[in-house]
Scaffold this motif. Structure first.
Motif, PDB file in Angstrom:
ATOM      1  N   ILE A 380      30.589  23.256  28.846  1.00 17.83           N
ATOM      2  CA  ILE A 380      31.223  24.331  29.603  1.00 17.83           C
ATOM      3  C   ILE A 380      30.418  25.621  29.474  1.00 17.83           C
ATOM      4  CG2 ILE A 380      33.302  25.759  29.767  1.00 17.83           C
ATOM      5  CD1 ILE A 380      34.901  23.314  28.836  1.00 17.83           C
ATOM      6  N   ASP A 381      29.911  25.905  28.258  1.00 23.58           N
ATOM      7  CA  ASP A 381      29.067  27.086  28.063  1.00 23.58           C
ATOM      8  C   ASP A 381      27.825  27.016  28.948  1.00 23.58           C
ATOM      9  OD1 ASP A 381      30.850  28.024  26.190  1.00 23.58           O
ATOM     10  OD2 ASP A 381      29.691  27.322  24.458  1.00 23.58           O
ATOM     11  N   ALA A 382      27.213  25.829  29.009  1.00 24.93           N
ATOM     12  CA  ALA A 382      26.013  25.669  29.836  1.00 24.93           C
ATOM     13  C   ALA A 382      26.338  25.882  31.312  1.00 24.93           C
ATOM     14  CB  ALA A 382      25.414  24.276  29.621  1.00 24.93           C
ATOM     15  N   CYS A 383      27.484  25.355  31.746  1.00 20.83           N
ATOM     16  CA  CYS A 383      27.881  25.522  33.146  1.00 20.83           C
ATOM     17  C   CYS A 383      28.044  26.998  33.500  1.00 20.83           C
ATOM     18  CB  CYS A 383      29.178  24.771  33.420  1.00 20.83           C
ATOM     19  SG  CYS A 383      29.005  22.976  33.501  1.00 20.83           S
ATOM     20  N   ARG A 384      28.638  27.775  32.594  1.00 22.91           N
ATOM     21  CA  ARG A 384      28.854  29.186  32.874  1.00 22.91           C
ATOM     22  C   ARG A 384      27.529  29.934  33.005  1.00 22.91           C
ATOM     23  NH1 ARG A 384      33.930  29.870  28.697  1.00 22.91           N
ATOM     24  NH2 ARG A 384      35.563  29.288  30.180  1.00 22.91           N
ATOM     25  N   LEU A 385      26.551  29.582  32.154  1.00 23.00           N
ATOM     26  CA  LEU A 385      25.258  30.236  32.235  1.00 23.00           C
ATOM     27  C   LEU A 385      24.523  29.835  33.508  1.00 23.00           C
ATOM     28  CD1 LEU A 385      24.031  30.042  28.514  1.00 23.00           C
ATOM     29  CD2 LEU A 385      24.984  31.999  29.750  1.00 23.00           C
ATOM     30  N   ILE A 386      24.677  28.578  33.931  1.00 23.09           N
ATOM     31  CA  ILE A 386      24.076  28.145  35.193  1.00 23.09           C
ATOM     32  C   ILE A 386      24.701  28.900  36.351  1.00 23.09           C
ATOM     33  CG2 ILE A 386      23.810  26.201  36.781  1.00 23.09           C
ATOM     34  CD1 ILE A 386      23.684  24.366  34.307  1.00 23.09           C
ATOM     35  N   GLN A 387      26.040  29.060  36.312  1.00 19.65           N
ATOM     36  CA  GLN A 387      26.733  29.816  37.359  1.00 19.65           C
ATOM     37  C   GLN A 387      26.194  31.239  37.459  1.00 19.65           C
ATOM     38  OE1 GLN A 387      30.782  28.636  35.717  1.00 19.65           O
ATOM     39  NE2 GLN A 387      31.259  29.025  37.852  1.00 19.65           N
ATOM     40  N   GLU A 388      26.024  31.887  36.303  1.00 21.77           N
ATOM     41  CA  GLU A 388      25.531  33.256  36.299  1.00 21.77           C
ATOM     42  C   GLU A 388      24.134  33.337  36.905  1.00 21.77           C
ATOM     43  OE1 GLU A 388      25.680  34.778  32.356  1.00 21.77           O
ATOM     44  OE2 GLU A 388      27.851  34.482  32.132  1.00 21.77           O
ATOM     45  N   ALA A 389      23.278  32.381  36.537  1.00 14.67           N
ATOM     46  CA  ALA A 389      21.916  32.384  37.055  1.00 14.67           C
ATOM     47  C   ALA A 389      21.900  32.180  38.566  1.00 14.67           C
ATOM     48  CB  ALA A 389      21.091  31.297  36.360  1.00 14.67           C
ATOM     49  N   VAL A 390      22.696  31.229  39.038  1.00 15.16           N
ATOM     50  CA  VAL A 390      22.737  30.945  40.473  1.00 15.16           C
ATOM     51  C   VAL A 390      23.314  32.126  41.234  1.00 15.16           C
ATOM     52  CG1 VAL A 390      23.798  29.473  42.231  1.00 15.16           C
ATOM     53  CG2 VAL A 390      22.834  28.449  40.169  1.00 15.16           C
ATOM     54  N   ARG A 391      24.338  32.746  40.663  1.00 16.15           N
ATOM     55  CA  ARG A 391      24.948  33.894  41.335  1.00 16.15           C
ATOM     56  C   ARG A 391      23.928  35.010  41.540  1.00 16.15           C
ATOM     57  NH1 ARG A 391      28.858  34.351  38.132  1.00 16.15           N
ATOM     58  NH2 ARG A 391      28.199  36.078  36.822  1.00 16.15           N
ATOM     59  N   GLU A 392      23.065  35.233  40.554  1.00 18.20           N
ATOM     60  CA  GLU A 392      22.050  36.263  40.682  1.00 18.20           C
ATOM     61  C   GLU A 392      20.951  35.867  41.662  1.00 18.20           C
ATOM     62  OE1 GLU A 392      20.586  37.208  36.832  1.00 18.20           O
ATOM     63  OE2 GLU A 392      22.527  37.892  36.076  1.00 18.20           O
ATOM     64  N   LEU A 393      20.662  34.566  41.744  1.00 13.78           N
ATOM     65  CA  LEU A 393      19.568  34.103  42.603  1.00 13.78           C
ATOM     66  C   LEU A 393      19.961  33.990  44.068  1.00 13.78           C
ATOM     67  CD1 LEU A 393      18.040  31.341  40.308  1.00 13.78           C
ATOM     68  CD2 LEU A 393      16.938  33.468  40.991  1.00 13.78           C
ATOM     69  N   VAL A 394      21.158  33.457  44.323  1.00 18.70           N
ATOM     70  CA  VAL A 394      21.529  33.172  45.715  1.00 18.70           C
ATOM     71  C   VAL A 394      22.819  33.848  46.137  1.00 18.70           C
ATOM     72  CG1 VAL A 394      20.311  30.968  45.683  1.00 18.70           C
ATOM     73  CG2 VAL A 394      22.730  31.022  45.101  1.00 18.70           C
ATOM     74  N   GLY A 395      23.361  34.707  45.280  1.00  9.85           N
ATOM     75  CA  GLY A 395      24.524  35.486  45.684  1.00  9.85           C
ATOM     76  C   GLY A 395      25.830  34.739  45.676  1.00  9.85           C
ATOM     77  N   ARG A 396      25.939  33.663  44.861  1.00 14.08           N
ATOM     78  CA  ARG A 396      27.194  32.904  44.790  1.00 14.08           C
ATOM     79  C   ARG A 396      28.270  33.782  44.174  1.00 14.08           C
ATOM     80  NH1 ARG A 396      31.321  30.533  44.928  1.00 14.08           N
ATOM     81  NH2 ARG A 396      31.740  28.313  44.614  1.00 14.08           N
ATOM     82  N   PRO A 397      29.473  33.890  44.766  1.00 16.23           N
ATOM     83  CA  PRO A 397      30.546  34.689  44.164  1.00 16.23           C
ATOM     84  C   PRO A 397      30.872  34.220  42.758  1.00 16.23           C
ATOM     85  CG  PRO A 397      31.115  34.050  46.395  1.00 16.23           C
ATOM     86  CD  PRO A 397      29.878  33.286  46.030  1.00 16.23           C
ATOM     87  N   LYS A 398      31.339  35.141  41.942  1.00 16.34           N
ATOM     88  CA  LYS A 398      31.654  34.835  40.555  1.00 16.34           C
ATOM     89  C   LYS A 398      32.813  33.857  40.453  1.00 16.34           C
ATOM     90  CE  LYS A 398      32.835  36.908  36.105  1.00 16.34           C
ATOM     91  NZ  LYS A 398      33.101  38.146  35.375  1.00 16.34           N
ATOM     92  N   VAL A 399      32.668  32.880  39.555  1.00  8.94           N
ATOM     93  CA  VAL A 399      33.744  31.940  39.238  1.00  8.94           C
ATOM     94  C   VAL A 399      34.028  32.098  37.753  1.00  8.94           C
ATOM     95  CG1 VAL A 399      34.443  29.539  39.179  1.00  8.94           C
ATOM     96  CG2 VAL A 399      32.971  30.350  41.021  1.00  8.94           C
ATOM     97  N   ASP A 400      35.258  32.454  37.403  1.00  7.13           N
ATOM     98  CA  ASP A 400      35.577  32.801  36.030  1.00  7.13           C
ATOM     99  C   ASP A 400      35.644  31.604  35.096  1.00  7.13           C
ATOM    100  OD1 ASP A 400      35.691  35.486  36.610  1.00  7.13           O
ATOM    101  OD2 ASP A 400      37.785  35.356  37.267  1.00  7.13           O
ATOM    102  N   SER A 401      36.006  30.443  35.622  1.00  9.11           N
ATOM    103  CA  SER A 401      36.137  29.285  34.741  1.00  9.11           C
ATOM    104  C   SER A 401      35.856  28.019  35.530  1.00  9.11           C
ATOM    105  CB  SER A 401      37.546  29.207  34.144  1.00  9.11           C
ATOM    106  OG  SER A 401      38.509  29.045  35.164  1.00  9.11           O
ATOM    107  N   VAL A 402      35.471  26.977  34.788  1.00 11.79           N
ATOM    108  CA  VAL A 402      35.231  25.691  35.410  1.00 11.79           C
ATOM    109  C   VAL A 402      36.556  25.139  35.896  1.00 11.79           C
ATOM    110  CG1 VAL A 402      34.409  23.345  35.045  1.00 11.79           C
ATOM    111  CG2 VAL A 402      33.212  25.274  33.987  1.00 11.79           C
ATOM    112  N   GLN A 403      36.574  24.653  37.128  1.00 14.89           N
ATOM    113  CA  GLN A 403      37.812  24.200  37.735  1.00 14.89           C
ATOM    114  C   GLN A 403      38.228  22.830  37.228  1.00 14.89           C
ATOM    115  OE1 GLN A 403      39.456  26.290  39.991  1.00 14.89           O
ATOM    116  NE2 GLN A 403      37.951  27.669  39.110  1.00 14.89           N
ATOM    117  N   PRO A 404      39.511  22.509  37.281  1.00 14.62           N
ATOM    118  CA  PRO A 404      39.958  21.164  36.904  1.00 14.62           C
ATOM    119  C   PRO A 404      39.303  20.109  37.770  1.00 14.62           C
ATOM    120  CG  PRO A 404      41.819  22.675  37.110  1.00 14.62           C
ATOM    121  CD  PRO A 404      40.612  23.383  37.662  1.00 14.62           C
ATOM    122  N   SER A 405      39.299  18.899  37.277  1.00 11.53           N
ATOM    123  CA  SER A 405      38.685  17.785  37.992  1.00 11.53           C
ATOM    124  C   SER A 405      39.202  17.682  39.410  1.00 11.53           C
ATOM    125  CB  SER A 405      38.956  16.474  37.241  1.00 11.53           C
ATOM    126  OG  SER A 405      38.463  15.374  37.957  1.00 11.53           O
TER     127      SER A 405
END
Length: 411
Positions: A380-405
């Motif tokens: 989950i920690d790795a996913c959050r860091l990937i999200q942050e990186a992608v958001r900065e690179l391609v402008g993906r809106p912030k997602v606060d937490s990993v969603q349920p399955s």
């Protein structure tokens, strides 16, 4: 994992030399090394290393070799049932080239256990034609019908029962070997294994996101180590299901319902054409250039084929010889330097606009990339860091937490 690769690996363990194994089996040294690497990847452990130019087998390799023996014994039994059994003096050459996958064996067993190709396909989340083709290829290998097709399903023939007994022993031995390897790995390693679709190049959002992940991870002082692997989308799904990776960046969540997943990047599909092409429409490009697209097992490949056979113009791809390649760098090179046309998500095509020409289809064709993980805290920690990186690179809106399955955040 091919049975032939397991035979090659066992030969290396016995001889202690890649080059001598290659000579005896009439392979290149790179082919033998590749078989070893595949086994190391499957078992998530190092089996050999080079010291002073010589190959040295590690302690783990002796345990793996012992576990391989039931599989190798079953392979010899299997050879006697094939359409063209090898002569004793040619057996090693035959076994090293046996193109039978463990995954195919497991699918055959599932069909036999379910008594129906359709039911097995649903349980395996495969297309029925794909599964039928694999069964047909097995029947071609053995030169006989393995199933008797009946109105209520598929029943093993006498030959099929003989093959089933041997393949079941192979599957069981492989499962036991994987389980033992996984247990050893879990005791000795605390790595977070990140699997990703193969990026188009170093400039792509995938490659840059992974590089940013490594930098952020090390700065954060996380006690777990990172391990990065690049695979095809189909391999990623199997690796996540088998536990060989903890996090996957994929272009489709097909077959990952059991894992927590979320949309990472929302984009649309575009065509990429040779930079010197002049056609103004996608239809004209398809008519005048050879096509190379990812396989239909990928999100992009599936969307491309669906577009080619859409209700608006069923003639787009009909009768075309379409090359399938799950390596995006190869596809990009074919387009940039060899006159091919292909398809990519816009977010992947934009960074290589200096190499290819981007052509919009007549209609918007949505695509999305996703993160899937196994629920571990470190994952989950790795996913959050990937999200942050992608958001900065391609402008993906912030997602606060990993969603349920099975749930997706709004783009």
């Amino acid at each position: 994992m091919y049975l032939g690769a397991l035979f090659i690996a066992d030969t290396v363990f016995s001889i202690g030399s890649v080059r001598e194994t290659a000579r005896r089996l009439s392979f290149s040294a790179s082919t033998v090394s590749s078989a070893l690497r595949r086994l190391e990847t499957e078992l998530a452990m190092k089996l050999v290393e080079r010291a002073s130019g010589e190959l040295a087998t590690l302690l783990a390799s002796s345990k793996v070799q012992k576990s391989l023996q039931p599989i190798l014994s079953a392979m010899r039994q299997l050879s006697a049932l094939t359409k063209e059994p090898p002569a004793p003096e040619n057996y090693a050459q035959w076994a090293a080239r046996l193109p039978l996958k463990i995954a195919t064996i497991e699918r055959f067993l599932e069909v036999a256990d379910q008594g129906s190709i359709n039911r097995a396909a649903r349980r395996l989340r495969l297309g029925q034609p794909q599964l039928s083709l694999q069964i047909a290829n097995l029947e071609e290998l053995f030169g006989c019908r393995l199933f008797e097709r009946q109105a209520q399903g598929s029943v093993l023939t006498d030959a099929g029962r003989d093959v089933y007994a041997i393949l079941a022993s192979i599957a069981q031995a492989w499962d036991e070997m994987k389980a033992a390897a996984d247990e050893r790995f879990q005791r000795t390693a605390r790595a977070v294994r990140i699997g990703s679709i193969i990026p188009t190049g170093s400039e792509s959002w995938v490659a840059r996101s992974l590089a940013s992940l490594v930098a952020r991870w090390n700065i954060s002082g996380n006690r777990n180590t990172l391990s990065l692997m690049l695979m095809t989308a189909d391999d990623l799904r199997e690796a996540l299901r088998s536990g060989r990776i903890d996090v996957a960046i994929v272009d489709s969540v097909f077959g990952l319902d059991a894992f927590e997943h979320m949309e990472l990047v929302a984009t649309d599909m575009v065509a990429i054409a040779p930079p010197d092409s002049t056609e103004q429409t996608l239809t004209a490009l398809v008519e005048n250039h050879p096509l190379c697209v990812p396989s239909p097992r990928t999100g992009i490949g599936n969307a491309a084929m669906a577009f080619g056979f859409d209700s608006g113009d069923r003639r787009r791809f009909r009768g075309r010889d379409i090359t399938s390649a799950d390596s995006l760098p190869v596809i990009v090179d074919l387009v940039a330097n060899h006159g091919y046309v292909s398809f990519l998500g816009r977010v992947s095509a934009a960074p290589i606009a200096d190499k290819v020409r981007i052509v919009n289809p007549d209609h918007v064709l949505p695509l999305s990339y996703h993160l899937a993980h196994n629920g571990r805290r470190a994952s989950i920690d790795a996913c959050r860091l990937i999200q942050e990186a992608v958001r900065e690179l391609v402008g993906r809106p912030k997602v606060d937490s990993v969603q349920p399955s099975g749930t997706m955040p709004s783009p």
